[in-house]
Design a protein around this motif. Structure first.
Motif, PDB file in Angstrom:
ATOM      1  N   GLN A 118      41.907  36.646  33.317  1.00  0.00           N
ATOM      2  CA  GLN A 118      40.795  35.947  32.164  1.00  0.00           C
ATOM      3  C   GLN A 118      39.635  35.707  33.008  1.00  0.00           C
ATOM      4  N   HIS A 119      39.700  35.266  34.330  1.00  0.00           N
ATOM      5  CA  HIS A 119      38.526  35.064  35.105  1.00  0.00           C
ATOM      6  C   HIS A 119      37.655  36.125  35.542  1.00  0.00           C
ATOM      7  N   SER A 120      38.611  37.099  35.801  1.00  0.00           N
ATOM      8  CA  SER A 120      37.526  38.212  36.117  1.00  0.00           C
ATOM      9  C   SER A 120      37.016  39.031  35.048  1.00  0.00           C
ATOM     10  N   GLY A 121      37.719  39.182  34.053  1.00  0.00           N
ATOM     11  CA  GLY A 121      37.429  39.501  32.682  1.00  0.00           C
ATOM     12  C   GLY A 121      35.876  38.853  32.377  1.00  0.00           C
ATOM     13  N   GLN A 122      36.176  37.576  32.722  1.00  0.00           N
ATOM     14  CA  GLN A 122      34.979  36.613  32.087  1.00  0.00           C
ATOM     15  C   GLN A 122      33.626  37.188  32.980  1.00  0.00           C
ATOM     16  N   HIS A 123      33.808  37.436  34.275  1.00  0.00           N
ATOM     17  CA  HIS A 123      32.514  37.943  34.875  1.00  0.00           C
ATOM     18  C   HIS A 123      32.108  39.241  34.149  1.00  0.00           C
ATOM     19  N   ILE A 124      32.953  39.988  33.874  1.00  0.00           N
ATOM     20  CA  ILE A 124      32.626  41.461  33.459  1.00  0.00           C
ATOM     21  C   ILE A 124      31.859  41.335  32.188  1.00  0.00           C
ATOM     22  N   LEU A 125      32.334  40.475  31.167  1.00  0.00           N
ATOM     23  CA  LEU A 125      31.874  39.926  29.951  1.00  0.00           C
ATOM     24  C   LEU A 125      30.599  39.421  30.081  1.00  0.00           C
ATOM     25  N   SER A 126      30.439  38.539  30.877  1.00  0.00           N
ATOM     26  CA  SER A 126      29.314  37.600  31.114  1.00  0.00           C
ATOM     27  C   SER A 126      27.882  38.739  31.671  1.00  0.00           C
ATOM     28  N   GLN A 127      28.286  39.698  32.446  1.00  0.00           N
ATOM     29  CA  GLN A 127      27.256  40.749  32.814  1.00  0.00           C
ATOM     30  C   GLN A 127      27.141  41.731  31.664  1.00  0.00           C
TER      31      GLN A 127
ATOM     32  N   ALA B   4      32.208  46.299  28.548  1.00  0.00           N
ATOM     33  CA  ALA B   4      33.154  45.544  29.157  1.00  0.00           C
ATOM     34  C   ALA B   4      34.652  46.485  29.807  1.00  0.00           C
ATOM     35  N   ASN B   5      35.002  46.993  28.743  1.00  0.00           N
ATOM     36  CA  ASN B   5      35.974  47.678  28.930  1.00  0.00           C
ATOM     37  C   ASN B   5      36.028  49.030  29.595  1.00  0.00           C
ATOM     38  N   GLU B   6      34.708  49.385  29.373  1.00  0.00           N
ATOM     39  CA  GLU B   6      34.544  50.725  30.359  1.00  0.00           C
ATOM     40  C   GLU B   6      34.318  50.124  31.779  1.00  0.00           C
ATOM     41  N   VAL B   7      33.938  49.097  32.208  1.00  0.00           N
ATOM     42  CA  VAL B   7      34.001  48.621  33.561  1.00  0.00           C
ATOM     43  C   VAL B   7      35.492  48.628  33.908  1.00  0.00           C
ATOM     44  N   VAL B   8      36.363  48.026  33.109  1.00  0.00           N
ATOM     45  CA  VAL B   8      37.531  47.589  33.265  1.00  0.00           C
ATOM     46  C   VAL B   8      38.335  49.186  33.529  1.00  0.00           C
ATOM     47  N   PHE B   9      37.949  50.046  32.770  1.00  0.00           N
ATOM     48  CA  PHE B   9      38.800  51.505  32.825  1.00  0.00           C
ATOM     49  C   PHE B   9      38.364  52.026  34.189  1.00  0.00           C
ATOM     50  N   GLU B  10      36.905  51.861  34.600  1.00  0.00           N
ATOM     51  CA  GLU B  10      36.587  52.543  35.681  1.00  0.00           C
ATOM     52  C   GLU B  10      37.293  52.124  37.000  1.00  0.00           C
ATOM     53  N   ASP B  11      38.154  51.121  36.936  1.00  0.00           N
ATOM     54  CA  ASP B  11      38.862  50.306  37.963  1.00  0.00           C
ATOM     55  C   ASP B  11      37.992  50.187  39.241  1.00  0.00           C
ATOM     56  N   ARG B  12      36.952  49.480  39.143  1.00  0.00           N
ATOM     57  CA  ARG B  12      36.144  49.296  40.247  1.00  0.00           C
ATOM     58  C   ARG B  12      36.745  48.251  41.199  1.00  0.00           C
ATOM     59  N   GLU B  13      36.262  48.114  42.248  1.00  0.00           N
ATOM     60  CA  GLU B  13      36.795  47.246  43.147  1.00  0.00           C
ATOM     61  C   GLU B  13      36.007  45.885  43.080  1.00  0.00           C
TER      62      GLU B  13
ATOM     63  N   GLU C  50      31.897  40.169  43.819  1.00  0.00           N
ATOM     64  CA  GLU C  50      31.145  41.274  43.255  1.00  0.00           C
ATOM     65  C   GLU C  50      31.905  42.361  42.744  1.00  0.00           C
ATOM     66  N   VAL C  51      31.574  42.467  41.331  1.00  0.00           N
ATOM     67  CA  VAL C  51      32.375  43.597  40.662  1.00  0.00           C
ATOM     68  C   VAL C  51      31.599  44.950  40.986  1.00  0.00           C
ATOM     69  N   SER C  52      32.035  45.729  41.827  1.00  0.00           N
ATOM     70  CA  SER C  52      31.326  46.591  42.733  1.00  0.00           C
ATOM     71  C   SER C  52      30.356  47.291  41.926  1.00  0.00           C
ATOM     72  N   GLY C  53      28.846  47.131  42.122  1.00  0.00           N
ATOM     73  CA  GLY C  53      27.884  48.098  41.699  1.00  0.00           C
ATOM     74  C   GLY C  53      27.355  47.157  40.184  1.00  0.00           C
ATOM     75  N   PHE C  54      28.258  46.149  39.650  1.00  0.00           N
ATOM     76  CA  PHE C  54      27.944  45.876  38.412  1.00  0.00           C
ATOM     77  C   PHE C  54      27.665  44.559  38.239  1.00  0.00           C
ATOM     78  N   ASP C  55      28.494  43.519  38.792  1.00  0.00           N
ATOM     79  CA  ASP C  55      28.093  42.065  38.778  1.00  0.00           C
ATOM     80  C   ASP C  55      28.423  41.192  39.968  1.00  0.00           C
ATOM     81  N   TYR C  56      27.260  40.504  40.147  1.00  0.00           N
ATOM     82  CA  TYR C  56      27.413  39.472  41.565  1.00  0.00           C
ATOM     83  C   TYR C  56      27.502  38.119  41.066  1.00  0.00           C
ATOM     84  N   SER C  57      28.244  37.477  41.429  1.00  0.00           N
ATOM     85  CA  SER C  57      28.364  36.094  40.946  1.00  0.00           C
ATOM     86  C   SER C  57      28.650  35.059  42.073  1.00  0.00           C
TER      87      SER C  57
END
Ligand SMILES: [Zn+2]
Length: 407
Positions: A106-115, A156-165, A195-202
């Motif tokens: 939930q928490h990691s998903g939140q970072h991606i949704l927020s960005q 958000a799901n695109e970033v999930v599917f890309e399986d970024r570090e 850091e969601v690699s290259g996408f979000d920095y929190s």
């Protein structure tokens, strides 16, 4: 406890989850024990237990044989509240891993949704709450279209599917401007960057997945206005799958009931609702006709001007309709009781040519039974508790207006 032990007890707890959010077991030394909120409380030199903070609930698990019921931050120390006391100075801890991993999703998903909200709509995240069943995100936008919600979800799901570090590291406060943080940090000193690699920095002290792929399906469920902003409910990972499962089951059942394809359920429902409206209208017309005939029958048989009855097979609406038809057809007063499943109803009606005000019966009724009601001089409706016999109440009302009609 010696002086040295006391000093040790005040020192910060090493947060093992900072280094490895996947560590489930650990060994530690007890450095402080006390009672908090009436429960045994323990501070360790190091722990895997995440304390409630930053919108993420605390971990659960065990320290030795004692269940950990709550974990709190006390400055730099982490306090474990236990279900029972522990004696040992060294203790083995294990966290409730399914619960923790769910929180990480939930928490990691939140970072991606927020960005995603920020990238597509410039919507800033104002608050985040990770609940037992639902997580919420307050975004600083006034309104949103369904298609924009879909765009955010897709991103958000695109970033999930890309399986970024998903990387975590510390930087000193003065270097914070070198990182494109989505929000300025709330803490001073060393800042922990997620850091969601290259996408979000929190700046965040929570626990996160290693890679975005572990978050799984990310779904916005619904949203509502709050303080001029929007609050979104969302689910990630297993929660989203469970939600999908019961919703799918419900849809398949509905489709079978409607004999329709799942995608045609809204149209099938609309058709049914409109048919129901038509049927109700028709029924109402028939009820009115029937009440007219029934009123005629009752009047024919009645020898008195006051007509009373306690009904068990009529709705309050039907009782009222019948009473109105009777007082229209001649000079009558009608005192009806209708037995309901949870509450009883009274309908008092009188022809306008009679010198009666049915509202005068209200205090009489309420002096015998709890209820509420009102109306005009010629029609009063009352809903009452079931603890008083309807026939007795009708008898009291009859005596009261019978007196008045005598003069
Ligand atoms: Zn975080």
């Amino acid at each position: 406890m010696s002086h040295q032990d006391k000093e040790q007890g005040q020192r910060e707890t090493k947060r093992l989850y900072f280094e490895d959010a996947y560590q489930k077991e650990f060994e530690a030394t007890v450095v402080d024990k006390f009672r908090f909120d009436g429960k045994p409380a323990v501070v360790l030199d190091q722990t895997c237990f995440y304390p409630e903070s930053g919108g993420q609930p605390s971990d659960r698990g065990f320290l030795g044989e004692a269940a950990v019921v709550q974990v709190l931050e006390d400055g730099e120390r982490i306090v474990h509240l236990l279900e029972k006391d522990i004696d040992a100075d060294k203790v083995r801890g294990s966290i409730d891993w399914p619960r923790r991993f769910d929180h990480m999703q939930q928490h990691s998903g939140q970072h991606i949704l927020s960005q995603s909200f920020f990238e597509l709509l410039r919507g800033e995240t104002l608050s985040f709450h990770l609940g037992e069943a639902i997580s919420t995100l307050e975004i600083g936008i006034r309104a949103i279209s369904d298609s924009d919600v879909s765009r955010v979800e897709e991103r958000a799901n695109e970033v999930v599917f890309e399986d970024r570090e998903i990387k975590t590291y510390f930087i000193p406060e003065e270097k914070v401007s070198s990182i494109p943080l989505r929000r300025p940090p709330k803490k001073e000193g060393l800042i922990r960057v997620v850091e969601v690699s290259g996408f979000d920095y929190s700046a965040c002290g929570g626990t996160h997945c290693r890679r975005t792929g572990e978050i799984g399906l990310t779904k916005v469920i619904k949203w509502e206005k709050i303080r001029g902003n929007l609050r979104f409910e969302f689910l990630c990972g297993r929660r989203a799958i469970e939600d999908y499962a019961w919703k799918n089951r419900a849809l398949v059942e509905m489709a079978a009931r409607f004999s329709a394809n799942e995608k045609n359920i809204p149209a099938a429902m609309e058709k049914t609702v409109s048919e129901l409206k038509q049927a109700r209208k028709k029924m109402r017309q028939l009820q009115e006709k029937l009440a007219g005939y029934e009123a005629e029958e009752i009047i024919k048989k009645s020898k008195e001007r006051i007509i009373t009855a306690a009904w068990t097979d009529k709705t309050p609406e039907e009782g009222k309709l019948l009473a109105l038809n009777i007082i229209k057809a001649g000079e009558f007063a009608v005192l009806y009781g209708i037995e309901g499943e949870e509450r009883n109803h009274l309908v008092f009606a009188s022809s306008e040519t009679l010198p009666l005000d049915m509202r005068e019966l209200l205090p009489l009724v309420f002096s015998h039974v709890q209820g509420k009601g009102g109306g005009s001089s010629s029609l009063v409706e009352i809903v009452i508790d079931k603890d008083k016999d309807l026939k007795e109440l009708l008898k009291l009302a009859f005596e009261s207006i019978n007196q008045k009609l005598k003069y």
